[in-house]
Design an enzyme around this catalytic site. Structure first.
Site, mmCIF file in Angstrom:
data_model
loop_
_atom_site.group_PDB
_atom_site.id
_atom_site.type_symbol
_atom_site.label_atom_id
_atom_site.label_comp_id
_atom_site.label_asym_id
_atom_site.label_seq_id
_atom_site.Cartn_x
_atom_site.Cartn_y
_atom_site.Cartn_z
ATOM 1 N N ASP A 195 -0.127 -45.725 -52.635
ATOM 2 C CA ASP A 195 -0.576 -44.990 -53.826
ATOM 3 C C ASP A 195 -1.732 -44.043 -53.534
ATOM 4 O O ASP A 195 -2.567 -43.790 -54.402
ATOM 5 C CB ASP A 195 -0.993 -45.960 -54.950
ATOM 6 C CG ASP A 195 0.079 -46.979 -55.236
ATOM 7 O OD1 ASP A 195 1.248 -46.590 -55.273
ATOM 8 O OD2 ASP A 195 -0.273 -48.166 -55.417
ATOM 9 N N GLU A 196 -1.787 -43.496 -52.329
ATOM 10 C CA GLU A 196 -2.913 -42.626 -51.966
ATOM 11 C C GLU A 196 -2.727 -41.202 -52.464
ATOM 12 O O GLU A 196 -3.644 -40.389 -52.363
ATOM 13 C CB GLU A 196 -3.085 -42.597 -50.433
ATOM 14 C CG GLU A 196 -3.412 -43.932 -49.788
ATOM 15 C CD GLU A 196 -2.161 -44.671 -49.336
ATOM 16 O OE1 GLU A 196 -1.047 -44.237 -49.703
ATOM 17 O OE2 GLU A 196 -2.290 -45.686 -48.635
ATOM 18 N N LYS A 245 0.507 -39.553 -51.719
ATOM 19 C CA LYS A 245 1.407 -38.949 -50.722
ATOM 20 C C LYS A 245 2.330 -37.931 -51.373
ATOM 21 O O LYS A 245 2.696 -36.940 -50.759
ATOM 22 C CB LYS A 245 2.251 -40.029 -50.035
ATOM 23 C CG LYS A 245 1.452 -40.888 -49.080
ATOM 24 C CD LYS A 245 2.328 -41.879 -48.355
ATOM 25 C CE LYS A 245 2.828 -42.980 -49.249
ATOM 26 N NZ LYS A 245 1.802 -43.893 -49.773
ATOM 27 N N ASN A 283 10.596 -49.197 -53.670
ATOM 28 C CA ASN A 283 9.291 -49.775 -54.020
ATOM 29 C C ASN A 283 8.230 -48.687 -54.071
ATOM 30 O O ASN A 283 7.149 -48.888 -54.615
ATOM 31 C CB ASN A 283 8.879 -50.891 -53.041
ATOM 32 C CG ASN A 283 9.096 -50.530 -51.582
ATOM 33 O OD1 ASN A 283 9.735 -49.536 -51.267
ATOM 34 N ND2 ASN A 283 8.591 -51.361 -50.689
ATOM 35 N N GLY A 286 6.769 -44.860 -55.206
ATOM 36 C CA GLY A 286 6.845 -44.136 -56.477
ATOM 37 C C GLY A 286 5.977 -42.898 -56.447
ATOM 38 O O GLY A 286 4.783 -42.985 -56.177
ATOM 39 N N HIS A 287 6.590 -41.751 -56.662
ATOM 40 C CA HIS A 287 5.844 -40.499 -56.730
ATOM 41 C C HIS A 287 6.056 -39.876 -58.098
ATOM 42 O O HIS A 287 7.194 -39.657 -58.505
ATOM 43 C CB HIS A 287 6.340 -39.504 -55.671
ATOM 44 C CG HIS A 287 6.102 -39.960 -54.277
ATOM 45 N ND1 HIS A 287 6.855 -39.525 -53.218
ATOM 46 C CD2 HIS A 287 5.196 -40.813 -53.772
ATOM 47 C CE1 HIS A 287 6.412 -40.100 -52.120
ATOM 48 N NE2 HIS A 287 5.407 -40.882 -52.433
ATOM 49 N N GLN A 317 4.536 -46.489 -48.902
ATOM 50 C CA GLN A 317 3.512 -47.542 -48.955
ATOM 51 C C GLN A 317 2.292 -47.120 -48.112
ATOM 52 O O GLN A 317 2.049 -45.932 -47.998
ATOM 53 C CB GLN A 317 4.056 -48.908 -48.513
ATOM 54 C CG GLN A 317 5.075 -49.504 -49.478
ATOM 55 C CD GLN A 317 6.481 -48.973 -49.295
ATOM 56 O OE1 GLN A 317 6.994 -48.953 -48.191
ATOM 57 N NE2 GLN A 317 7.101 -48.538 -50.348
ATOM 58 N N THR A 371 5.797 -49.912 -61.108
ATOM 59 C CA THR A 371 5.789 -51.084 -61.995
ATOM 60 C C THR A 371 4.862 -50.921 -63.194
ATOM 61 O O THR A 371 4.869 -51.768 -64.087
ATOM 62 C CB THR A 371 5.328 -52.335 -61.207
ATOM 63 O OG1 THR A 371 4.025 -52.048 -60.672
ATOM 64 C CG2 THR A 371 6.278 -52.671 -60.079
ATOM 65 N N ARG A 428 1.798 -51.431 -63.241
ATOM 66 C CA ARG A 428 0.688 -52.387 -63.186
ATOM 67 C C ARG A 428 -0.643 -51.653 -62.990
ATOM 68 O O ARG A 428 -0.712 -50.677 -62.236
ATOM 69 C CB ARG A 428 0.853 -53.343 -61.997
ATOM 70 C CG ARG A 428 1.993 -54.311 -62.150
ATOM 71 C CD ARG A 428 2.128 -55.180 -60.911
ATOM 72 N NE ARG A 428 2.676 -54.466 -59.780
ATOM 73 C CZ ARG A 428 2.909 -55.005 -58.593
ATOM 74 N NH1 ARG A 428 2.610 -56.273 -58.376
ATOM 75 N NH2 ARG A 428 3.436 -54.311 -57.618
ATOM 76 N N ARG A 437 -3.915 -50.773 -61.238
ATOM 77 C CA ARG A 437 -4.287 -50.973 -59.833
ATOM 78 C C ARG A 437 -5.702 -51.533 -59.742
ATOM 79 O O ARG A 437 -6.560 -51.174 -60.552
ATOM 80 C CB ARG A 437 -4.220 -49.631 -59.082
ATOM 81 C CG ARG A 437 -2.807 -49.095 -59.012
ATOM 82 C CD ARG A 437 -2.749 -47.724 -58.340
ATOM 83 N NE ARG A 437 -1.385 -47.209 -58.393
ATOM 84 C CZ ARG A 437 -1.087 -45.926 -58.565
ATOM 85 N NH1 ARG A 437 -2.036 -45.023 -58.673
ATOM 86 N NH2 ARG A 437 0.171 -45.552 -58.606
ATOM 87 N N ASP A 444 -12.104 -35.521 -57.057
ATOM 88 C CA ASP A 444 -12.566 -35.188 -58.412
ATOM 89 C C ASP A 444 -12.822 -36.433 -59.263
ATOM 90 O O ASP A 444 -13.628 -36.397 -60.191
ATOM 91 C CB ASP A 444 -11.525 -34.305 -59.119
ATOM 92 C CG ASP A 444 -10.142 -34.942 -59.105
ATOM 93 O OD1 ASP A 444 -9.678 -35.309 -58.004
ATOM 94 O OD2 ASP A 444 -9.540 -35.109 -60.188
ATOM 95 N N SER A 483 -8.190 -32.860 -51.680
ATOM 96 C CA SER A 483 -7.565 -32.661 -52.991
ATOM 97 C C SER A 483 -8.638 -32.843 -54.063
ATOM 98 O O SER A 483 -9.362 -33.838 -54.078
ATOM 99 C CB SER A 483 -6.442 -33.678 -53.166
ATOM 100 O OG SER A 483 -5.916 -33.562 -54.470
ATOM 101 N N GLY A 530 -7.883 -32.301 -57.467
ATOM 102 C CA GLY A 530 -7.232 -32.445 -58.771
ATOM 103 C C GLY A 530 -5.742 -32.602 -58.552
ATOM 104 O O GLY A 530 -5.249 -32.414 -57.431
HETATM 105 P P1 IMP Z 1 7.522 -55.170 -51.916
HETATM 106 O O1 IMP Z 1 7.442 -53.969 -51.030
HETATM 107 O O2 IMP Z 1 8.130 -54.890 -53.259
HETATM 108 O O3 IMP Z 1 8.126 -56.349 -51.234
HETATM 109 O O4 IMP Z 1 6.006 -55.611 -52.262
HETATM 110 C C1 IMP Z 1 5.124 -56.115 -51.260
HETATM 111 C C2 IMP Z 1 3.701 -55.625 -51.500
HETATM 112 O O5 IMP Z 1 3.631 -54.227 -51.275
HETATM 113 C C3 IMP Z 1 3.183 -55.849 -52.926
HETATM 114 O O6 IMP Z 1 1.791 -56.092 -52.865
HETATM 115 C C4 IMP Z 1 3.432 -54.501 -53.594
HETATM 116 O O7 IMP Z 1 2.569 -54.278 -54.683
HETATM 117 C C5 IMP Z 1 3.119 -53.574 -52.433
HETATM 118 N N1 IMP Z 1 3.800 -52.268 -52.533
HETATM 119 C C6 IMP Z 1 5.089 -52.015 -52.261
HETATM 120 N N2 IMP Z 1 5.346 -50.698 -52.422
HETATM 121 C C7 IMP Z 1 4.185 -50.127 -52.771
HETATM 122 C C8 IMP Z 1 3.796 -48.770 -53.031
HETATM 123 O O8 IMP Z 1 4.583 -47.823 -52.940
HETATM 124 N N3 IMP Z 1 2.486 -48.589 -53.370
HETATM 125 C C9 IMP Z 1 1.594 -49.610 -53.417
HETATM 126 N N4 IMP Z 1 1.907 -50.868 -53.154
HETATM 127 C C10 IMP Z 1 3.194 -51.133 -52.834
#
Ligand code: IMP
Length: 438
Positions: free
Chosen positions: A13-14, A16, A38, A40-41, A227, A307, A309, A311, A339, A420, A422
């Site tokens: 989640d940096e 990318k 897993n 997400g952009h 990731q 998800t 959630r 952070r 920023d 970056s 903004g």
């Molecule tokens: P999994 O990849 O769904 O098996 O999750 C394993 C761990 O990696 C968990 O802590 C997730 O929250 C984290 N994770 C997986 N994909 C991402 C991502 O794209 N960004 C941040 N955390 C991730």
């Protein structure tokens, strides 16, 4: 022109998506080589918010070829949802498969992988990983155990039948005896897979061969890591990691290219740190500075794209970033979301850890030690808001931000090549372009 890999230098989640979007302008091929949906952009396409989990964000640029390579675990249903969403937004100029291809050898995420991911997490209780519950771990488990279903199998119904029969037989034993859950239906799974294979056929290709050709023709390639480094299965905060090699080296086996093909490796980091899921996070400030954590979360919109959630939030961890520089061989750093911290009187940088009253060198390998360490901070003066339009060079930046950047570079031993300021494309200061010689 060079070939470039971008990787997350923290726990994912940096930002990318923004860097890949910018760098894609210069690449011809954009390649996902590990992970799955897993990731997400969040992107804005023709004024509409779109979240891509599987398809490389380079798809937004006409004339590019986006590849989902061998090392990815591939959920065909998610793929088609994204294709439909992008088609509705008018992204594709020709047939979608002209700009989007999937490797024959990528492994398929099946409904039973998602089911097992969820059941394992539920059964683990407090010891859960906090996965995205997308079936990533169970799909990689099957791959390594040599019982996975590859994309190419979807085109071979009789082989597919045998493989799914064997897989389901085993899963049903697990479901019954470990999870006390109802069994999976073979015919439902099999028939769905055959249909998906028919639909997927025009997209399926030998991605490695395509890349070998691109390399021969010297077409620039962008390898898009998913990731982050600290979620790498070999180098992250195990077991609180994902199930693939998120480090830059993963691009070579994941895409089927030689090590020498990659000229530059850019690590993406925020000006602070976030983490989703459970696991150690030395510089987390939820307890020590809850108001600051809430402020950063709110201004930085720190909620998971996959998800939703919230952070976890903390200050920038320099020993962890230095570790990322070393394990990835970073040639440059993209510093994101500067920023979000603007306007603060002081900002903190973690420059080391203490454990049981002693200074710790580097990043402890034992997850319990990493949980227990106390960060050592250096406080630096904060910077005033930046008017990006007026910033052309580094020396135009507020001197406090220049100092922050210089402190990072000195500690980790790699230059900041992109800043970056903004979310917009124009809110970016390119200090060095990795695709060209400068
Ligand atoms: P999994 O990849 O769904 O098996 O999750 C394993 C761990 O990696 C968990 O802590 C997730 O929250 C984290 N994770 C997986 N994909 C991402 C991502 O794209 N960004 C941040 N955390 C991730």
């Amino acid at each position: 022109m060079k070939n470039v890999t971008v990787v997350g230098a923290q726990w994912g989640d940096e930002g990318k998506g923004k860097v890949v979007d910018l760098y894609s302008l210069q690449a011809k091929y954009i390649v996902r080589y590990q992970g799955g949906n897993n990731a997400g952009h969040t992107l804005v396409v023709n004024g509409k918010k779109t979240v891509l989990h599987l398809i490389p964000s380079g798809i937004l640029h006409p004339g590019k070829v986006c590849l989902i390579a061998n090392g990815v675990v591939f959920d065909p249903n998610v793929f088609f949802e994204e294709v439909e969403e992008l088609s509705a937004a008018g992204v594709f100029t020709g047939a979608p498969y002209e700009s989007l291809r999937v490797s024959e050898r990528a492994h398929v995420i099946l409904p039973y992988h998602r089911l097992l991911d969820r059941l394992r997490e539920e059964r683990a209780g407090d010891a859960k990983i906090g996965t995205t519950v997308r079936g990533i771990g169970p799909a990689y488990e099957d791959k390594v155990a040599r019982r996975g279903i590859q994309v190419v199998d979807l085109l071979h119904p009789s082989l597919l039948r045998t493989k799914i029969e064997r897989a389901i037989e085993e899963k049903n034993i697990l479901l019954k005896h470990l999870f006390d859950a109802p069994p999976i239906e073979f015919s439902e799974t099999y028939e769905a897979c055959v249909k998906l294979g028919e639909r997927l056929k025009p997209y399926i290709t030998d991605v490695r061969e395509l890349l070998a050709d691109a390399i021969r023709k010297k077409s620039p390639i962008l390898f898009e890591g998913a990731q982050g480094t600290l979620l790498d299965v070999d180098h992250g905060t195990y077991p609180f990691v994902t199930s693939s090699n998120t480090v830059a080296g993963g691009a070579s086996p994941g895409a089927g290219v030689g090590l020498g093909v990659i000229d530059e490796v850019i690590g993406i980091t925020k000006a602070y740190t976030t983490r989703v899921g459970t696991g150690p996070f030395p510089t987390e400030i939820e307890v020590t500075e809850p108001e600051m954590a809430a402020q950063i979360r709110k201004i930085g919109a720190e909620y998971g794209a996959t998800t939703g959630r919230p952070r976890r939030v903390g200050w920038l961890d320099l020993p962890a970033l230095k570790y990322a520089v070393e394990v990835n061989g970073l040639t440059g750093i993209a510093l994101m979301k500067s920023d979000v911290l603007q306007g603060l009187e002081t900002v903190k940088l973690c420059t080391g850890y203490r454990l049981n009253g002693k200074t710790v060198q580097g990043l402890p390998s034992c997850v319990d030690d990493l949980k227990e360490v106390t960060p050592v901070y250096e406080s630096l003066p904060g910077w005033s808001p930046i008017d990006t339009g007026r910033i052309k060079t580094r020396s135009d930046l507020p001197k406090e931000l220049q100092g922050y950047i210089a402190a990072i570079e000195k500690f980790v031993g790699a230059p900041v090549v992109l800043l970056s300021t903004g979310p917009g494309r124009e809110e970016t200061l390119i200090l060095r372009d990795p695709f060209t010689k400068n």
